[in-house]
Every structure is written in structure tokens, then in C-alpha cells.
Design an enzyme around this catalytic site. Structure first.
Site, PDB file in Angstrom:
ATOM      1  N   HIS A  77      -6.089   0.689  -4.397  1.00  0.00           N
ATOM      2  CA  HIS A  77      -5.729   1.010  -5.786  1.00  0.00           C
ATOM      3  C   HIS A  77      -6.942   1.432  -6.622  1.00  0.00           C
ATOM      4  O   HIS A  77      -6.832   2.337  -7.452  1.00  0.00           O
ATOM      5  CB  HIS A  77      -4.996  -0.164  -6.445  1.00  0.00           C
ATOM      6  CG  HIS A  77      -3.709  -0.512  -5.757  1.00  0.00           C
ATOM      7  ND1 HIS A  77      -3.047  -1.693  -5.966  1.00  0.00           N
ATOM      8  CD2 HIS A  77      -2.975   0.162  -4.834  1.00  0.00           C
ATOM      9  CE1 HIS A  77      -1.952  -1.725  -5.217  1.00  0.00           C
ATOM     10  NE2 HIS A  77      -1.895  -0.612  -4.512  1.00  0.00           N
ATOM     11  N   HIS A 235       4.605   4.525  -6.610  1.00  0.00           N
ATOM     12  CA  HIS A 235       3.528   3.662  -6.104  1.00  0.00           C
ATOM     13  C   HIS A 235       3.084   4.117  -4.716  1.00  0.00           C
ATOM     14  O   HIS A 235       1.897   4.038  -4.369  1.00  0.00           O
ATOM     15  CB  HIS A 235       3.925   2.184  -6.081  1.00  0.00           C
ATOM     16  CG  HIS A 235       2.759   1.339  -5.680  1.00  0.00           C
ATOM     17  ND1 HIS A 235       1.769   0.992  -6.578  1.00  0.00           N
ATOM     18  CD2 HIS A 235       2.355   0.883  -4.477  1.00  0.00           C
ATOM     19  CE1 HIS A 235       0.820   0.335  -5.936  1.00  0.00           C
ATOM     20  NE2 HIS A 235       1.148   0.249  -4.657  1.00  0.00           N
ATOM     21  N   ASP A 239      -0.660   4.951  -3.477  1.00  0.00           N
ATOM     22  CA  ASP A 239      -1.305   4.486  -2.243  1.00  0.00           C
ATOM     23  C   ASP A 239      -1.836   5.653  -1.408  1.00  0.00           C
ATOM     24  O   ASP A 239      -2.900   5.551  -0.787  1.00  0.00           O
ATOM     25  CB  ASP A 239      -0.314   3.666  -1.404  1.00  0.00           C
ATOM     26  CG  ASP A 239      -0.111   2.257  -1.938  1.00  0.00           C
ATOM     27  OD1 ASP A 239      -0.978   1.753  -2.694  1.00  0.00           O
ATOM     28  OD2 ASP A 239       0.925   1.644  -1.596  1.00  0.00           O
ATOM     29  N   HIS A 262       0.514   2.429   4.412  1.00  0.00           N
ATOM     30  CA  HIS A 262      -0.923   2.506   4.688  1.00  0.00           C
ATOM     31  C   HIS A 262      -1.209   2.903   6.132  1.00  0.00           C
ATOM     32  O   HIS A 262      -2.115   3.675   6.406  1.00  0.00           O
ATOM     33  CB  HIS A 262      -1.591   1.162   4.402  1.00  0.00           C
ATOM     34  CG  HIS A 262      -1.489   0.755   2.967  1.00  0.00           C
ATOM     35  ND1 HIS A 262      -1.963   1.547   1.937  1.00  0.00           N
ATOM     36  CD2 HIS A 262      -0.971  -0.348   2.383  1.00  0.00           C
ATOM     37  CE1 HIS A 262      -1.739   0.940   0.791  1.00  0.00           C
ATOM     38  NE2 HIS A 262      -1.136  -0.207   1.025  1.00  0.00           N
TER      39      HIS A 262
HETATM   40 ZN   LIG Z   1      -0.333  -0.146  -3.207  1.00  0.00          ZN
END
Ligand SMILES: [Zn+2]
Length: 318
Positions: A77, A235, A239, A262
Site C-alpha cells: 500500500h 482496492h 494492490d 498478490h
Molecule cells: Zn491491499
């Protein structure tokens, strides 16, 4: 992102909060760094560059480390805020094993960057330009990077069946104003059942409704509700901006993902980096013109829009 010169922070700023995994207080101090240094995490006398080769885990967050082991968790972040706001070089000093989760978004780090101020440096901005598509499938997830002359664009789709999150799609062209307005405030999210499982395994001890949007089977549990109707996919874009900052330079390309996270972001970036024909380093020409032009050097063969020419040096990022 309009600058054709590299940028860094004018001064140091500290942000303090709790670590989402440990639940204990941690601070992060972002500050100026020299040209061509990119983003570097430091703690005491140890430092780890924020590059793809430093990623050692992607299970719940992006964890960076080196041969000595894990160094810092939840790197994504603060990296998203730096890349999203158009910062090229910064030190990121942590006093513990993770970056504070704050409210679960990048907004507190954007505020910190605003307080520090952004200054131009005396060197042309460099980019990694995607030259050919690379694609990765991971289970039900799919991700790819493709050439895209217009800068960096992300097109994401998420699909959480049997959850109020449902299917969401978002397309985002990266510039600082859009990042601040449309992406930076989107918070981490999770489902109550998953959070309970993480807690019992000793993870996410700091996770709460203060720093996560939490859903049960039918609704969002946070009393304040959502910041955007499609906050979850936004969001995921946040990321992506943070995870792809680990390219070491801003990307010129299109990132697409379906059901990503991720692990997928890192896998696609790693696949790109592994193929030396799939990318090259280019640098911005000065001044940046209002309209993109094709710039050429006598001995170059650049055909990139956006006022960029092929770098006169060999690619040095891996
Ligand atoms: Zn995140």
C-alpha cells in the site's frame, strides 16, 4: 506523472499505526532518495530494494526480504501510494517487520506524500516499456501484461460468488489525480469466515473493521458502509499499482487480471522480467509536450508514443 524528470520527496514524514499481522504498533518513515535508486526499504542497518527479486511471500500480503529472510510485510500500500502519486525514488524506513495497515487503504500514505512534498530531480524519468504480451494462469486466476502506448493501464475483474461482493470490473489509467481520487481510498477487504480462520492461525491479529471492509454472506459489516460501491475491485487496482511498483521503474503497459491477487501480480511481473525480449528501459524526453509525439534518435529505433525514446544505455533492471 506529468513530469519527464525523476521525482523524490522533499522531506521525511513518519506514519504510525499498527501492523495488520502482528497487531502491534509500527511506524514507517518515507523520505528523499537519490536519482535511480527507486524505492528502498530500510530498518536499522539493513536495506532491501523494492524489486520483484526481493519478494519472498505473497500469501496474505507482499513480503520483501533477502538471504537473511523476511524483512517487511504489507509493502504494497505504501508502494502503491508512491508509484500512484508519481514518486520515482524514496527511502521507506520501518521500525518493525511490517508497514502499518492504517485504514487499510493508501490514503494515509498519500496524505504523508502531500505533507512531504514532491520535488523533481536532475535526471530523466525512466520507464519499463512492455514490448510483447506475457500471460500467467494460476488456478482460476489469469493475468497478463501487454504493450500499451498510453502509459500504464489496469483492467481488473473480480468474481466472488456467494458473497455480496459479487462480480466487479474496473479499468484505470494511472495518473496522480485519478489515483488519489478513485483508487487511494479503497480499503482492504475480506470475508468474516476467512478473517476468523486467519485469526486462529495466528495471522491478521491486527485486522479489524478499523482497517478492513468485512463482508458476511449477505452484507458489509462495517457500520460506515463502503467508500465506493465497487470498493473491492478498486482496492485490487491499488494492490496492482503497489505490486507492480516492484518492477523498479514505472511501467508502460496494460495489466489485465481476472480473480487476481498478490501472488498473480508477482507471477506476471516475474514472467515479464524473465523474458528479456518482453521489455526494455526507455527514458522520457524533455520537455513533455501537451500531445504525445513520436521521438526518434538518430541511432535509435524508438517508436513509442508519449514523448519517449529508447534509452541510450542497456536495460539495467532485473
Ligand atoms: Zn491491499
Amino acid at each position: 506523472m506529468k513530469s519527464s524528470r525523476q521525482t523524490t520527496l522533499r522531506s521525511q514524514v513518519t506514519v504510525t499505526g499498527i501492523g495488520v499481522h502482528s497487531g502491534t504498533p509500527v511506524s514507517v518513515t518515507i523520505g528523499p532518495a537519490d536519482i535511480n535508486s527507486g524505492f528502498v526499504f530500510t530498518r536499522a542497518d539493513r536495506e532491501v530494494a523494492a524489486i520483484a527479486a526481493s519478494v519472498i511471500a505473497t500469501d496474505f500480503a507482499t513480503v520483501l526480504g533477502d538471504h537473511q529472510g523476511a524483512f517487511v510485510s504489507t509493502a504494497e500500500h505504501v508502494l502503491a501510494a508512491l508509484r500512484g502519486m508519481g514518486v520515482d525514488n524514496a527511502t521507506i524506513e520501518v521500525d518493525g517487520p511490517e508497514v502499518p495497515i492504517m485504514d487499510g487503504s493508501a490514503a494515509p500514505f498519500v496524505d504523508a506524500i502531500d505533507r512531504a512534498g514532491i520535488v523533481q530531480q536532475n535526471a530523466a524519468r525512466r520507464f519499463i516499456e512492455v514490448l510483447k504480451p506475457v500471460q500467467v494462469e494460476l488456478g482460476e486466476s489469469f493475468g497478463e501484461l501487454r504493450p500499451y502506448a498510453g502509459g500504464f493501464r489496469a483492467e481488473l475483474e473480480i468474481d466472488f460468488a456467494n458473497s455480496p461482493i459479487g462480480r466487479q470490473a474496473y479499468a484505470f489509467d494511472l495518473d496522480a489525480d485519478s489515483f488519489r481520487r478513485d483508487i487511494s481510498r479503497a480499503r482492504t477487504f475480506g470475508c468474516m469466515g476467512d478473517v476468523t480462520k486467519l485469526w486462529s492461525a495466528g495471522y491478521a491479529l491486527g485486522a479489524s473493521l478499523e482497517n478492513s471492509v468485512v463482508f458476511d454472506e449477505t452484507r458489509v459489516l462495517n457500520t460506515e458502509g463502503l467508500r465506493y460501491a465497487d470498493e473491492c475491485v478498486r482496492h485490487k487496482v491499488l494492490d496492482v499499482v503497489g505490486d507492480l511498483a516492484l518492477a523498479g521503474l514505472p511501467l508502460i503497459g496494460l495489466y489485465r487480471s481476472v480473480r487476481g491477487g498478490h501472488k498473480l501480480n508477482h507471477a506476471v511481473l516475474t514472467a515479464l522480467m524473465a523474458d528479456r525480449h518482453a521489455w526494455r528501459v526507455v527514458e522520457a524526453t524533455e520537455p513533455v509536450l501537451e500531445r504525445p509525439v513520436v521521438a526518434r534518435r538518430a541511432r535509435g529505433h524508438a517508436d513509442v508514443a508519449g514523448g519517449m525514446v529508447a534509452a541510450a544505455f542497456a536495460p539495467d533492471v532485473s
